[in-house]
Design an enzyme around this catalytic site. Sequence first.
Site, short mmCIF file in Angstrom:
data_model
loop_
_atom_site.label_atom_id
_atom_site.label_comp_id
_atom_site.label_asym_id
_atom_site.label_seq_id
_atom_site.Cartn_x
_atom_site.Cartn_y
_atom_site.Cartn_z
N PHE A 246 0.81 -1.23 0.00
CA PHE A 246 0.00 0.00 0.00
C PHE A 246 0.84 1.27 0.00
CE2 PHE A 246 -2.33 -3.27 2.54
CZ PHE A 246 -3.21 -3.64 1.55
N ILE A 595 -9.38 -3.94 -18.75
CA ILE A 595 -9.29 -4.72 -17.52
C ILE A 595 -8.67 -6.07 -17.88
CG2 ILE A 595 -10.62 -5.83 -15.69
CD1 ILE A 595 -10.46 -2.73 -15.51
N LYS A 666 -4.98 0.89 -17.66
CA LYS A 666 -4.77 1.90 -16.63
C LYS A 666 -4.66 1.19 -15.28
CE LYS A 666 -7.36 5.61 -18.96
NZ LYS A 666 -8.58 6.47 -18.91
N GLU A 670 -5.52 1.94 -6.90
CA GLU A 670 -5.78 3.00 -5.93
C GLU A 670 -7.14 3.65 -6.09
OE1 GLU A 670 -1.85 4.93 -4.88
OE2 GLU A 670 -1.36 4.15 -6.87
#
Lengths: 712, 330
Positions: A246, A595, A666, A670
């Site tokens: 993270f 995706i 992309k 986040e």
Amino acid sequence: MTTVTTGTTTAKGSVGTAHTRVEGRDKVTGAARYAGEIPFAELAHGWLVLSTVARGRISSVQDASVLGMPGVLAVLHHRNAPPVETDYIGLLGVRPDPTAAVFQHDRVPHVGWPVALVVAETSEQAREAAEALVVHYEEEPHDVAFSGSRADAYPLDAHMPAVSEKGDLESELAASAVVLDAEYTTPEEHHSPMEPHAATAFWDGGRLEVVDSNQGTTWVAGELAKMFSLDPASVRVRSEHVGGGFGSKGLRAHQVAAVMAATILQRPVRVIMTRRQMFSLAGYRSPTTQRIRLGADADGRLRALEHHCLSLTSTVHEFIEPGAGVARAMYDADAHHTANRLVRLDVPTPTWMRAPGEAPGSFALESALDELAEKCGIDPIALRVRNEPERGPVSGLPFSSRNLLACFREGAHRFGWADRDPRPGLRREGRWLLGTGTAAASFPAGAAPSTAVVTAEADGSFTVRIAAADIGTGARTALTLVAADALEVTPDRVRVRIGDSDFGPAMIAGGSMGTRSWSWAVMTAAGELRERLALGTGVPPEGITVRSDTSAAIGALAQKERHAFGAQFAEVAVDVTTGEVRVRRMLGVFAAGRIVNPLTARNQFIGGMTWGISMALHEEAVRDQSSGGHVGADLAGYHVATHADVPLIEADWVDDPDPEDPVGIKGIGEIGIVGAAAAIANAVWHATGVRHRSLPIRPDRVLPGATGAPHA
Amino acid sequence: MREFGYQRVSDVADAVALLGADPDARFLGGGTNLVDLMKTGVERPARLVDVRELPLDRIESTKDGALRIGATVTNSDLAAHPEVRRRYPALTQAVLAGASGQLRNMATVGGNLLQRTRCGYFADVTKPCNKRLPGSGCPAIEGEHRNHAILGASDHCVAVHPSDMGVALTAFDAVVSYETADGPGELPLADFYPPVGHTPHLETALPPGALITGVTLPPAPVAALSRYRKVRERASYAFAIGSIAAALEVRDGVVHDVRLAFGAVASRPWRARAAERVLRGAPAGGETFAAAAEAELATAKPLPHNGYKVTLMRNLVVGVLTELAEEAAR
């Protein structure tokens, strides 16, 4: 010599179809080993000792008595540690945080500063000795008081300019029919990955090897080489499985301390952070105080937009949380002013944490838009439609693709937004008031140079080597699908090896840029390999290997506003007599390019949205002003959402093609958290009529003013 | 970590004898709190006497209509017991509102009563704490005390007792049984936790070396209609910021009998006797319930950041009693 065929045996288009993680079985059976549990012969164990004062000097480290304790091998501290180099720029274009360059001087800049490493034969011995080690300090007065009224705040350029200003703000505000002026705050938040930071360092044939848990082996290897003045080729960092990062898993004190100890003792040394140590050593998200002023015509068209964001950093390193940056991509106005400012306090250095800038910035901006919609008497989605920009509001550049409105259309339809009565405080079910809210999301879609190596093996399989990191995202699986399509073979013929700096330079798992950057390199190498194999040449026993480097291709990308977008929806229930807030359902619809793997993509989006629940309702690190340290720095005191807090969450996406983009991917790591907290806060307003501008929305904040009656 | 001795016992007398008068020895039950505290250095016992195999794991009805709960009964077994669910439903609800399934499978009734506060200063050995290190000070009073006491605290300590189970047991007048080298003894739960005063480190009235052997719930018909409501900062796996155990018996619209105890407001489960006095014999309605809450909270002394608890407890009293009254009327 065998002949490998591609193309004819292809199941075309693995990308876009659901695949479980290629290492999933290893992970659920325990076969996958994490950095802290890989066995080594002759392993010694280091335990970090952290300062208990917030500011001052170390006057003495009483190591003599500890050195006599059972199993103790060494005590490293500022008087005996080897010097390291910190005057360099790392892979990400910034200097190292001196917190990682341990034991270089006697100054203590915050509670939890590493002051010593105790190394012993066993972890238990190291810990006992570390806890027995007495360190004396000359303590000085500290300042950890963060507030929006700090006179010593200053603007800081980082990966974006601190300040952007377009138009005359005051005159546009004066000319506006509707004006909003509000302050929003977010607290200190921590990454808290399941797997704590852990590293084992050892020397092997003149090479330094570090087995680590990190977000980029190229990154950490490069930092260690520079810090220890080593030839980059003589440092190897591996990180095969990572239990969450993270943003927190770059170069940290544990790797540097382990390397120092391994060098001195000439045997493998492992250093693992405890959960409590992670609260001061692993970085965190700065608290923010944000002021937003919006001016609009009666129909909601923005004339003025001002977004100021104040965050904090340590006295030893500048890191800024650029919360005001999100406005530069989201909304235009005749006068458009944004500024990110910083104040330096006696606290640890913050760092990147899932959606740095966008996560807290979107809470403020998307709450403010909801407030403006209320003031204008128009639907929150209609307000966003009215202010949809043609080009980058600050840059003036065209968008590579911007399908935010498609996300809102699809989301509104699925969520049942059309039936929503906009008036707050009307819906009751037993002791619960119900409400719904929405917010927009965006996150930059960047790419960074990477290299990949793809080999056609003699047995007809393919091996991809790339220094990528799978920090739980499913990157290894995504790259398997990307390689399979580029090679025009089925994924079961592709083996992807990652997490090893020896595979050549590659981007980190960060900035939502990992899969996009790595896929680019893998597609390039695999595509070239397929073309060579198509010539019909046989595959020699050593295989045929093709390398790629995307530096030139990425450098040639046209300047554009490149972002993923999304629309967040939430329904909440609020008991205003107890202050409890429960999220009942969430929906996120995203426009995030191609995706690659719907299964792990959905997991990423839902994970981000779940964190949005935590951000909205639970997460908050509490700093004690008197000691300068945390209170309750563990996962009992630092609350994240439990299963019981997480309702039905749906995530889906709309088509988001960009024909000019060679990869079309992309990042999705986040954006799931962006806007989620605002959607929940907006839903709490809709339920109760009370605006909550400070996170988390705790019971004690809901209770006092919460009467259920609408007020401004 | 520090090395420690470990002994397992199967006989109560042996357990008491083994612990003896050693101040560095501790009984080990489920270990769900003690072991955590050993990891953080708050507790550094030299010896552990594991009492989990003692024959104290039964729940039995006695001839006089009481319910006797052995000290090593697990929270899970207590919550699931048919007699507990039927006769003291708030006790089942309280236990199930605490911790997680895994913890409840380990934790024991005796250990629950002896668990330590979750005050963040108490849990951090680098900070002062009068409870952990008498005389070192209480930084919570000037510092972080959002979840600290509003009732019965002192200038020396404002920590709250974390138990949910204890709140229901307190409401139902539980009596704690214990064994010492000098023989057995009993303590009403109401007298089990002494006032904080200037000795916050003295947490129970148990004689030194005493082993809790069980808890007895006297017969209480009123408890059959009872409820535990816990408010916390997330939906599960968090300690209460305010909780209430309430039982209500209404006859002809008048409160005939009532039990009321608060959690997370004081150093011990807080029996709301002032509220009970207002309620008994008064009309069972919102005005009475509000007056009862006011009576109990009249002595509340909130700190700068926990005043919300006064509002919360007032709302919980009114809310839960109203629900019980409605249920009674059905």
